[in-house]
Design a protein around this motif. Structure first.
Motif, short mmCIF file in Angstrom:
data_model
loop_
_atom_site.label_atom_id
_atom_site.label_comp_id
_atom_site.label_asym_id
_atom_site.label_seq_id
_atom_site.Cartn_x
_atom_site.Cartn_y
_atom_site.Cartn_z
N GLN A 263 0.86 -1.28 0.02
CA GLN A 263 -0.21 0.01 -0.07
C GLN A 263 0.68 1.21 0.00
O GLN A 263 0.37 2.34 0.60
CB GLN A 263 -0.80 0.15 1.23
N VAL A 264 2.08 1.18 -0.53
CA VAL A 264 2.96 2.49 -0.71
C VAL A 264 2.89 2.90 -2.31
O VAL A 264 3.30 1.97 -2.98
CB VAL A 264 4.34 1.96 -0.21
N HIS A 265 2.51 4.05 -2.26
CA HIS A 265 2.25 4.47 -3.75
C HIS A 265 3.29 5.79 -4.06
O HIS A 265 3.34 6.00 -5.17
CB HIS A 265 0.89 4.86 -3.85
N SER A 266 4.27 6.02 -3.03
CA SER A 266 5.13 7.05 -3.27
C SER A 266 6.43 6.84 -2.13
O SER A 266 5.84 6.71 -1.00
CB SER A 266 4.65 8.43 -3.15
N CYS A 267 7.37 6.46 -2.67
CA CYS A 267 8.71 6.46 -1.54
C CYS A 267 8.78 7.82 -1.10
O CYS A 267 9.30 7.81 0.04
CB CYS A 267 9.75 5.90 -2.36
N HIS A 268 8.63 8.88 -1.64
CA HIS A 268 8.73 10.23 -1.05
C HIS A 268 7.69 10.45 0.16
O HIS A 268 8.28 11.04 1.49
CB HIS A 268 8.32 11.28 -1.85
N ALA A 269 6.57 9.82 0.03
CA ALA A 269 5.73 9.80 1.09
C ALA A 269 6.11 8.69 2.20
O ALA A 269 5.82 9.34 3.66
CB ALA A 269 4.28 9.26 0.84
N LEU A 270 6.84 7.76 1.83
CA LEU A 270 7.17 6.95 2.96
C LEU A 270 8.45 7.50 3.56
O LEU A 270 8.78 7.48 5.15
CB LEU A 270 7.68 5.48 2.20
N ASP A 271 9.25 8.09 2.90
CA ASP A 271 10.36 9.19 3.50
C ASP A 271 9.94 10.11 4.47
O ASP A 271 10.44 10.29 5.57
CB ASP A 271 11.27 9.82 2.42
N LEU A 272 8.79 10.66 4.12
CA LEU A 272 8.20 11.89 5.01
C LEU A 272 7.56 11.00 6.35
O LEU A 272 8.08 11.75 7.32
CB LEU A 272 7.07 12.46 4.24
N LEU A 273 7.00 10.11 6.04
CA LEU A 273 6.48 9.38 7.27
C LEU A 273 7.69 8.87 8.20
O LEU A 273 7.54 8.97 9.55
CB LEU A 273 5.70 8.25 6.99
N ALA A 274 8.88 8.44 7.64
CA ALA A 274 9.72 7.85 8.35
C ALA A 274 10.45 9.15 9.27
O ALA A 274 10.63 8.93 10.57
CB ALA A 274 11.05 7.45 7.67
N GLU A 275 10.70 10.38 8.47
CA GLU A 275 11.01 11.45 9.38
C GLU A 275 10.16 12.00 10.50
O GLU A 275 10.39 12.21 11.51
CB GLU A 275 11.22 12.59 8.29
N ILE A 276 8.95 11.66 10.13
CA ILE A 276 7.66 12.11 11.20
C ILE A 276 7.88 11.41 12.47
O ILE A 276 7.79 11.78 13.66
CB ILE A 276 6.39 12.27 10.54
N TYR A 277 7.93 10.15 12.13
CA TYR A 277 8.00 9.01 13.16
C TYR A 277 9.16 9.03 14.05
O TYR A 277 9.41 8.80 15.17
CB TYR A 277 7.80 7.61 12.77
N ALA A 278 10.37 9.29 13.27
CA ALA A 278 11.69 9.25 13.82
C ALA A 278 11.83 10.65 14.90
O ALA A 278 12.56 10.55 15.74
CB ALA A 278 12.63 9.67 12.86
N ALA A 279 10.78 11.52 14.39
CA ALA A 279 11.02 12.69 15.61
C ALA A 279 10.36 12.48 16.86
O ALA A 279 10.71 13.19 17.89
CB ALA A 279 10.19 13.91 15.01
N GLU A 280 9.71 11.35 17.11
CA GLU A 280 9.15 11.07 18.66
C GLU A 280 9.59 9.64 18.82
O GLU A 280 9.53 8.60 18.26
CB GLU A 280 7.51 10.97 18.56
N GLU A 281 10.27 9.60 20.01
CA GLU A 281 10.99 8.34 20.53
C GLU A 281 9.93 7.05 20.33
O GLU A 281 10.36 6.02 20.32
CB GLU A 281 11.60 8.44 21.60
#
Length: 320
Positions: A263-281
């Motif tokens: 269900q991943v249609h954009s690796c750029h969206a996945l990159d953005l989510l990774a950054e968002i999730y990484a901001a919170e421990e």
């Protein structure tokens, strides 16, 4: 047919200055044609005597036709044009077909900028640029020149600008047309950024402005989710507005989810989510999973980069 000056009576008073390649037996002499070598020998002679004349302009035109990348010839031509009070509109008329013959030549655009600056008029430039971009829609020199024109004549939205032929609002509409024609044209996205923010240095932008640009970028992303240009623009606007990257979480989830790797249609969206999730421990596990998907399935070409960012999570490092 080659053109020579030694048998032209108009040049009989000039003693040509041949190029010195290092004596009669040079180790690495450049293999110029006889026509080019002779023309340059005459240019050296007129430059030595600082001649400013119509025949020198003709000589530089001849040399430029053979070698449009010779910046010294362009500089001397500009000097002669100024000294002889030449009709600069004629110079632009000559430059137009010359630029079309040499699309990637930088010197032509520097010379054109010098001439337009002295003319203090952009009349006809928008049409000419359109012609150039029809040949190559991502020509770096053309886009750089257009940015110079926008700044030189204050063609920023809401800043007045020159006249009805070309003003800031029309420039913004033009960028939209270029992006609509090719949403993946990074040069057009870069130009839009320059147009909407270049005239606002030091100003606080309104919430309406930020919303307009976010909505515009998101609409473009929905047309082409894998287009990095529009994602970069969206991220840039959010950063400029000093909004947290998490403000884009719901939008990113439209194109990527960690619940199913299919269900991943954009690796750029996945990159953005990774950054968002990484901001919170407490969501580092989700970030690690996003990086793993990027490394193994959605962007394996940069697998080492994604593994590096994943490793930073274990170190508690910044991964943005």
């Amino acid at each position: 047919m080659p053109k020579y000056y030694h048998d032209d009576p108009r040049w009989a008073d000039i003693d040509a200055l041949p190029q010195d390649d290092g004596g009669p037996y040079p180790l690495a002499a450049i293999a110029y044609t006889d026509e080019y070598s002779e023309a340059m020998s005459y240019l050296r002679a007129v430059m030595a005597r600082n001649e400013m004349s119509e025949r020198v302009l003709e000589l530089t035109e001849h040399i430029i036709d053979m070698n449009p990348a010779h910046y010294t010839v362009w500089l001397y031509r500009a000097k002669v044009l100024s000294a002889t009070n030449s009709d600069l509109s004629r110079e632009i008329a000559w430059l137009n077909p010359t630029a079309l013959r040499h699309l990637k030549n930088y010197q032509i655009w520097h010379h054109r900028q010098t001439i337009i600056d002295k003319l203090d008029s952009h009349v006809g430039e928008a049409d000419f640029i359109a012609t150039m971009l029809e040949q190559d829609a991502k020509n770096y020199h053309v886009w750089s020149y257009r940015q110079w024109l926008v700044k030189r004549f204050a063609l920023f939205p809401g800043k007045g600008g020159a006249d009805g032929e070309w003003d800031g609002e029309k420039e913004l509409k033009w960028t939209e047309g270029m992006i609509e024609a090719d949403v993946r044209n990074n040069s057009a996205w870069n130009h839009r950024w320059f147009v909407v923010l270049g005239g606002r240095e030091g100003e606080t932008v309104s919430d309406d402005f930020i919303k307009r640009e976010i909505d515009y970028a998101q609409a473009a992303i929905r047309k082409a989710p894998q287009n990095q240009s529009s994602w970069n623009y969206l991220r840039g606007i959010v950063r400029h507005a000093k909004l947290p990257v998490s403000a884009l979480k719901d939008f990113a989830l439209e194109f990527a989810t960690l619940e199913s790797s299919d269900q991943v249609h954009s690796c750029h969206a996945l990159d953005l989510l990774a950054e968002i999730y990484a901001a919170e421990e407490n969501t580092w596990d989700e970030a690690a999973k996003a990086f793993e998907l990027l490394a193994t399935k959605y962007d394996p070409v940069r697998a080492q980069y994604w593994k590096y960012r994943q490793g930073l999570l274990r170190q508690g490092g910044v991964v943005a």
